[in-house]
Scaffold this motif. Structure first.
Motif, PDB file in Angstrom:
ATOM      1  N   ASN A  52       1.158  -0.809   0.089  1.00  0.00           N
ATOM      2  CA  ASN A  52      -0.059  -0.156   0.208  1.00  0.00           C
ATOM      3  C   ASN A  52       0.262   1.110  -0.048  1.00  0.00           C
ATOM      4  OD1 ASN A  52      -2.517  -1.628   0.025  1.00  0.00           O
ATOM      5  ND2 ASN A  52      -1.865  -1.572   2.090  1.00  0.00           N
ATOM      6  N   PRO A  53       1.874   1.666  -0.898  1.00  0.00           N
ATOM      7  CA  PRO A  53       2.486   2.529  -1.304  1.00  0.00           C
ATOM      8  C   PRO A  53       1.442   3.819  -1.677  1.00  0.00           C
ATOM      9  CG  PRO A  53       2.865   1.708  -3.204  1.00  0.00           C
ATOM     10  CD  PRO A  53       2.398   0.722  -2.201  1.00  0.00           C
ATOM     11  N   GLU A  54       1.761   4.833  -0.459  1.00  0.00           N
ATOM     12  CA  GLU A  54       0.949   6.147  -0.459  1.00  0.00           C
ATOM     13  C   GLU A  54       2.649   7.302  -0.843  1.00  0.00           C
ATOM     14  OE1 GLU A  54      -1.915   7.154  -0.640  1.00  0.00           O
ATOM     15  OE2 GLU A  54      -3.081   5.049  -0.451  1.00  0.00           O
ATOM     16  N   TRP A  55       2.600   8.076  -1.526  1.00  0.00           N
ATOM     17  CA  TRP A  55       3.074   9.421  -1.706  1.00  0.00           C
ATOM     18  C   TRP A  55       3.489  10.350  -0.270  1.00  0.00           C
ATOM     19  CZ3 TRP A  55       5.974  10.737  -5.734  1.00  0.00           C
ATOM     20  CH2 TRP A  55       5.240   9.779  -6.921  1.00  0.00           C
ATOM     21  N   GLU A  56       4.256  11.265   0.079  1.00  0.00           N
ATOM     22  CA  GLU A  56       4.420  11.810   1.059  1.00  0.00           C
ATOM     23  C   GLU A  56       5.562  13.046   0.564  1.00  0.00           C
ATOM     24  OE1 GLU A  56       6.976   9.814   4.986  1.00  0.00           O
ATOM     25  OE2 GLU A  56       6.718   7.866   3.063  1.00  0.00           O
ATOM     26  N   GLN A  57       5.310  14.436   0.802  1.00  0.00           N
ATOM     27  CA  GLN A  57       5.523  15.349   1.035  1.00  0.00           C
ATOM     28  C   GLN A  57       7.597  15.484   1.956  1.00  0.00           C
ATOM     29  OE1 GLN A  57       2.065  18.430   1.438  1.00  0.00           O
ATOM     30  NE2 GLN A  57       3.362  18.965   0.646  1.00  0.00           N
ATOM     31  N   ASP A  58       7.710  16.104   0.728  1.00  0.00           N
ATOM     32  CA  ASP A  58       9.038  16.469   1.332  1.00  0.00           C
ATOM     33  C   ASP A  58       9.418  17.581   2.084  1.00  0.00           C
ATOM     34  OD1 ASP A  58      11.910  15.486   2.891  1.00  0.00           O
ATOM     35  OD2 ASP A  58      12.279  13.577   2.103  1.00  0.00           O
ATOM     36  N   ASP A  59      11.034  18.145   2.325  1.00  0.00           N
ATOM     37  CA  ASP A  59      11.522  19.404   2.439  1.00  0.00           C
ATOM     38  C   ASP A  59      11.203  19.787   0.875  1.00  0.00           C
ATOM     39  OD1 ASP A  59      12.018  18.765   5.131  1.00  0.00           O
ATOM     40  OD2 ASP A  59      13.727  19.113   5.001  1.00  0.00           O
ATOM     41  N   SER A  60      10.513  20.776   0.395  1.00  0.00           N
ATOM     42  CA  SER A  60      10.831  21.939  -0.248  1.00  0.00           C
ATOM     43  C   SER A  60      11.570  22.832  -0.956  1.00  0.00           C
ATOM     44  CB  SER A  60       9.348  23.035  -0.593  1.00  0.00           C
ATOM     45  OG  SER A  60       7.869  22.380  -0.029  1.00  0.00           O
ATOM     46  N   LEU A  61      11.787  23.315  -1.965  1.00  0.00           N
ATOM     47  CA  LEU A  61      12.471  23.419  -3.278  1.00  0.00           C
ATOM     48  C   LEU A  61      12.627  24.792  -2.477  1.00  0.00           C
ATOM     49  CD1 LEU A  61      12.513  22.980  -6.756  1.00  0.00           C
ATOM     50  CD2 LEU A  61      14.366  22.082  -5.103  1.00  0.00           C
ATOM     51  N   ASP A  62      13.247  25.814  -2.357  1.00  0.00           N
ATOM     52  CA  ASP A  62      14.149  27.235  -1.707  1.00  0.00           C
ATOM     53  C   ASP A  62      13.200  28.424  -2.475  1.00  0.00           C
ATOM     54  OD1 ASP A  62      15.392  26.747  -4.290  1.00  0.00           O
ATOM     55  OD2 ASP A  62      16.554  28.629  -3.652  1.00  0.00           O
ATOM     56  N   GLN A  63      12.021  28.004  -4.374  1.00  0.00           N
ATOM     57  CA  GLN A  63      11.821  28.348  -4.910  1.00  0.00           C
ATOM     58  C   GLN A  63      11.146  27.166  -5.702  1.00  0.00           C
ATOM     59  OE1 GLN A  63      12.833  31.448  -7.969  1.00  0.00           O
ATOM     60  NE2 GLN A  63      15.393  31.067  -6.384  1.00  0.00           N
ATOM     61  N   GLY A  64      10.311  27.313  -6.629  1.00  0.00           N
ATOM     62  CA  GLY A  64      10.517  26.691  -7.683  1.00  0.00           C
ATOM     63  C   GLY A  64      10.876  26.338  -8.733  1.00  0.00           C
ATOM     64  N   ARG A  65      11.091  25.638  -9.160  1.00  0.00           N
ATOM     65  CA  ARG A  65      12.201  25.479 -10.609  1.00  0.00           C
ATOM     66  C   ARG A  65      11.297  24.377 -11.322  1.00  0.00           C
ATOM     67  NH1 ARG A  65      18.450  25.018  -9.830  1.00  0.00           N
ATOM     68  NH2 ARG A  65      18.308  25.863  -8.230  1.00  0.00           N
ATOM     69  N   THR A  66      11.596  24.558 -12.400  1.00  0.00           N
ATOM     70  CA  THR A  66      11.598  23.698 -13.777  1.00  0.00           C
ATOM     71  C   THR A  66      13.076  23.119 -14.886  1.00  0.00           C
ATOM     72  OG1 THR A  66      10.235  22.996 -16.564  1.00  0.00           O
ATOM     73  CG2 THR A  66      11.544  24.862 -15.355  1.00  0.00           C
ATOM     74  N   MET A  67      13.389  22.248 -14.419  1.00  0.00           N
ATOM     75  CA  MET A  67      14.330  21.411 -15.507  1.00  0.00           C
ATOM     76  C   MET A  67      15.316  21.325 -15.147  1.00  0.00           C
ATOM     77  SD  MET A  67      13.534  23.097 -19.340  1.00  0.00           S
ATOM     78  CE  MET A  67      14.032  24.507 -19.092  1.00  0.00           C
ATOM     79  N   GLY A  68      15.721  21.587 -13.336  1.00  0.00           N
ATOM     80  CA  GLY A  68      16.263  20.751 -12.369  1.00  0.00           C
ATOM     81  C   GLY A  68      16.464  19.254 -12.105  1.00  0.00           C
ATOM     82  N   GLN A  69      17.827  19.221 -11.571  1.00  0.00           N
ATOM     83  CA  GLN A  69      18.578  17.816 -12.198  1.00  0.00           C
ATOM     84  C   GLN A  69      19.323  17.515 -10.932  1.00  0.00           C
ATOM     85  OE1 GLN A  69      20.663  18.144 -16.196  1.00  0.00           O
ATOM     86  NE2 GLN A  69      20.894  14.963 -16.094  1.00  0.00           N
ATOM     87  N   PHE A  70      19.317  16.125 -10.228  1.00  0.00           N
ATOM     88  CA  PHE A  70      19.299  15.162  -9.398  1.00  0.00           C
ATOM     89  C   PHE A  70      20.744  14.338  -9.815  1.00  0.00           C
ATOM     90  CE2 PHE A  70      15.468  15.633  -6.543  1.00  0.00           C
ATOM     91  CZ  PHE A  70      16.317  16.216  -5.293  1.00  0.00           C
ATOM     92  N   ILE A  71      22.065  14.702  -8.817  1.00  0.00           N
ATOM     93  CA  ILE A  71      23.211  13.941  -9.102  1.00  0.00           C
ATOM     94  C   ILE A  71      23.461  12.940  -7.853  1.00  0.00           C
ATOM     95  CG2 ILE A  71      25.606  13.623 -10.253  1.00  0.00           C
ATOM     96  CD1 ILE A  71      24.005  14.108 -12.367  1.00  0.00           C
ATOM     97  N   ILE A  72      23.244  12.157  -7.799  1.00  0.00           N
ATOM     98  CA  ILE A  72      23.793  11.644  -6.387  1.00  0.00           C
ATOM     99  C   ILE A  72      25.336  11.383  -6.008  1.00  0.00           C
ATOM    100  CG2 ILE A  72      23.149   9.628  -4.578  1.00  0.00           C
ATOM    101  CD1 ILE A  72      20.839   8.599  -6.984  1.00  0.00           C
ATOM    102  N   LEU A  73      25.461  12.004  -5.478  1.00  0.00           N
ATOM    103  CA  LEU A  73      27.152  11.870  -4.871  1.00  0.00           C
ATOM    104  C   LEU A  73      27.198  10.997  -4.040  1.00  0.00           C
ATOM    105  CD1 LEU A  73      26.909  15.699  -3.498  1.00  0.00           C
ATOM    106  CD2 LEU A  73      28.466  14.635  -6.021  1.00  0.00           C
ATOM    107  N   PRO A  74      28.426  10.183  -4.239  1.00  0.00           N
ATOM    108  CA  PRO A  74      29.452   9.441  -3.525  1.00  0.00           C
ATOM    109  C   PRO A  74      29.561   9.533  -1.965  1.00  0.00           C
ATOM    110  CG  PRO A  74      30.962  10.224  -4.885  1.00  0.00           C
ATOM    111  CD  PRO A  74      30.042  11.352  -4.801  1.00  0.00           C
ATOM    112  N   ASP A  75      29.218  10.488  -1.658  1.00  0.00           N
ATOM    113  CA  ASP A  75      28.345  10.662   0.199  1.00  0.00           C
ATOM    114  C   ASP A  75      26.866  10.300  -0.019  1.00  0.00           C
ATOM    115  OD1 ASP A  75      27.148  13.060  -0.287  1.00  0.00           O
ATOM    116  OD2 ASP A  75      28.930  14.461   0.420  1.00  0.00           O
TER     117      ASP A  75
END
Length: 652
Positions: free
Chosen positions: A325-348
């Protein structure tokens, strides 16, 4: 009496490399080169090589193909020289998808018709002036990267083409090293529509005719580049437009999940997206994070109004789909709206987020309201770290600020030294700069930047014994580090080994990007050095599909230079899987004069990560010969580790 831990920390600091490193690069961006062609698509193909793919356009870089010299739309970028070499791509790779196969071959799939100046459809789809480009709608292009020479080229083989046209398809590597190819459209446009929708999936290597996916029939119009991940359970998680589902691709069954809340995350809303790190502490259970995008509704995906002035969304949501039964959760928001932002996972284990804009969406066109040709405006230059382990409300921290606009068709990837390479941005139908059009707002961007994360200036661990390949289960391997790698005793217990696949970067996402921490324990020697006993990937190829990857050793949040490894057998096949060998218990050597220290009778193996399964409540020690075995808790090291008889007598 001086406390043991204080003396130990002082000794290790005295013998460690200086922490006062000059030339502070950490937290900065640096322009290091020119990509040769605009970086619409990009991937790390070898330790020293990054490969760039563009759409067919009039890039100044030239290449000689079968029909003679023409503008190049692909290049090989050397991380050693920061120079680009032109590569010939025969068909138009505009908005293709890509991934790496289990044998190390990269594939680039789909695209658009052959074009002429300004991106207009060419009169011939079989080559000819000005670009000599062929129709790429069904293309499958192949590259086996070369690290130490310039002998690799793209191969375009019509005998291995897809059975249907796909523009904006998604690819994901499966547990046997093959690839699933999902969705797309036939001819393009701002968003998809029923007349050109391709609501099917197929495979490379082929498994026959495409299979219909109901999710793609009901999620129009913003359902291109569907966000897709293989789960450890062997099924696919797919999020597209507002809809979310599990696809059991082996049985062609779809199971709907709750709609994503607050905003559309897929292209052209283009949120920053990632599977969070898979670790022993979370039992390698995947959680997907989505930040930004836009909350446009179905009837707003038209170009009759000023999209470029519409604020992007700032919300972050996450879901853990491989549970009941997975459900969506909210997490900490961005400082402002952003489109085309990109995540990169760092080694740490942190996520870096950069690129994008505060207004509008991905895309370009000739509408009067477009900013030049761009459907987005107000580029965001500040990048951020997201720490999934930080307390709620404090997960975001500022990372650094670029001076380069990175809008539509920007890319990023992790590099083997732990930096992030950033390139691209071209919200235009063809190459343009201000000598061609002095009034243009956002030019075709060729500058290559590196971002240096906060750990970059720190002395790097230099592990000995990093393997060239790892499998699924089986025997553990040993990696050693000298005492100089640790500034304090506690750093032995928190050292970790992570496998990172950097993915195929395009349109604000990295298809196939994945970060997995391996289980490990340690043996600490009297001289302060340590040997780490590291498990291979858990015995399930769906946790981390086969193919090339980076292996980092991370000490106190600082990564080593990565080793280039092959995960799995190196072939597209059912992967060999073995039961994982039990790891030795953590062991700390002590001098004979310190052996009288009281110890718990408990002896427990398990990860050196105190939060990992099997480690909880296992911080006791057992005296054995000239040392003590500890449970998984790192705190035990700080309590009993003593380096040599001279230090023991000093303490006593």
């Amino acid at each position: 009496m001086i406390p043991t831990t204080a003396v130990l920390s002082l000794l290790l600091l005295a013998t460690s490399p200086s922490t006062l490193v000059q030339a502070q690069k950490a937290g900065t961006f640096e322009v290091v080169g020119n990509s040769g062609v605009s970086a619409q698509q990009l991937f790390l193909g070898a330790l020293n090589k990054v490969y760039v793919v563009d759409k067919t356009e009039n890039n100044p870089m030239r290449v000689t193909g079968a029909g003679g010299e023409h503008a190049a739309w692909a290049s090989e970028y050397s991380l050693v020289t920061n120079q680009a070499r032109a590569l010939d791509v025969v068909t138009n790779s505009f908005c293709a998808g890509g991934t790496v196969l289990g044998d190390g071959t990269w594939i680039n799939v789909g695209g658009n018709q052959g074009v002429t100046w300004g991106g207009l459809t060419a009169p011939s789809q079989t080559g000819g002036a000005p670009y000599d480009d062929l129709d790429g709608g069904r293309s499958v292009r192949f590259l086996t990267p070369c690290n130490d020479n310039d002998n690799c080229e793209w191969e375009d083989d019509a005998e291995r083409y897809m059975s249907s046209r796909r523009w904006y398809p998604t690819l994901e590597t499966l547990e046997d090293g093959s690839a699933i190819i999902i969705g797309g459209c036939s001819w393009g446009g701002y968003v998809n529509d029923a007349a050109q929708n391709n609501p099917t999936y197929e495979y490379y290597p082929t498994r026959g005719a495409p299979v219909t996916l109901g999710l793609l029939q009901t999620s129009l119009p913003a359902n291109l580049y569907s966000l897709t991940w293989l789960l450890p359970s062997g099924v696919l998680f797919i999020q597209t437009n507002w809809a979310t589902a599990i696809l059991d691709y082996k049985n062609n069954q779809q199971y709907d999940l709750p709609d994503v809340p607050l905003a559309v995350r897929t292209y052209p809303a283009s949120a920053a997206t990632a599977m969070l790190p898979l670790t022993p502490a979370n039992n390698w259970q995947p959680t997907m994070l989505f930040c930004g995008g836009t909350n446009l509704q179905e009837d707003q995906w038209v170009t009759t109004w000023n999209i470029a002035a519409f604020p992007a969304d700032s919300s972050c949501v996450k879901i853990t789909p491989d549970q009941a039964n997975p459900e969506w959760e909210q997490d900490d928001s961005l400082d402002q709206g952003r489109t085309m932002g990109q995540f990169i996972i760092l080694p740490d284990g942190r996520l870096w987020m950069g690129n994008g804009a505060a207004l509008g969406t991905a895309g370009y066109g000739n509408e009067t309201w477009a900013v030049g040709r761009s459907y987005a405006d107000r580029p965001l230059h500040e990048s951020w770290y997201f720490d999934p382990l930080a307390a709620s409300g404090s997960r975001w921290k500022s990372a650094g600020t670029s001076a380069v606009d990175r809008l539509y068709h920007s890319v990023a990837t992790l590099l083997p030294d732990g930096s992030v390479l950033v390139s691209g941005s071209n919200p235009n139908p063809d190459y343009v700069d201000r000598t061609i059009d002095p009034t243009i707002t956002y030019i075709t961007e060729y500058r290559v930047e590196k971002f240096y994360p906060s750990y970059y200036d720190s002395p790097r661990p230099e592990p000995v014994g990093m393997p060239a390949s790892i499998g699924y289960g089986g025997a553990y391997f040993n990696v050693s580090l000298p005492s100089t790698a640790f500034a304090s005793s506690s750093q032995i217990g928190t050292t970790k080994f992570v496998v990172s696949r950097t993915g195929f970067s395009t349109h604000a996402m990295n298809m196939g990007m994945r970060h997995l921490q391996l289980d490990s324990t340690y043996t600490a020697a009297e001289d302060g050095s340590a040997t780490f006993h590291v498990s291979q990937i858990p015995p399930n190829a769906a946790i981390f599909p086969p193919g090339p990857a980076l292996l980092f050793c991370v000490v106190n949040g600082v990564p080593s230079q990565a080793a280039w490894i092959m995960v799995g057998s190196g072939a597209i096949e059912t992967q060999p899987v073995s039961a994982a060998a039990s790891l030795p218990a953590n062991f700390v050597a002590v001098s004979p004069t310190a052996e009288s220290t009281t110890a718990s009778p408990q002896e427990t193996g398990g990860s050196s990560n105190s939060n990992s399964p099997g480690a909880a409540g296992s911080s006791g020690t057992t005296q054995s010969g000239a040392g003590r075995r500890l449970g998984g808790g790192a705190g035990g090291v700080a309590s009993v580790l003593v380096l040599g008889a001279s230090l023991a007598s000093l303490v006593l």
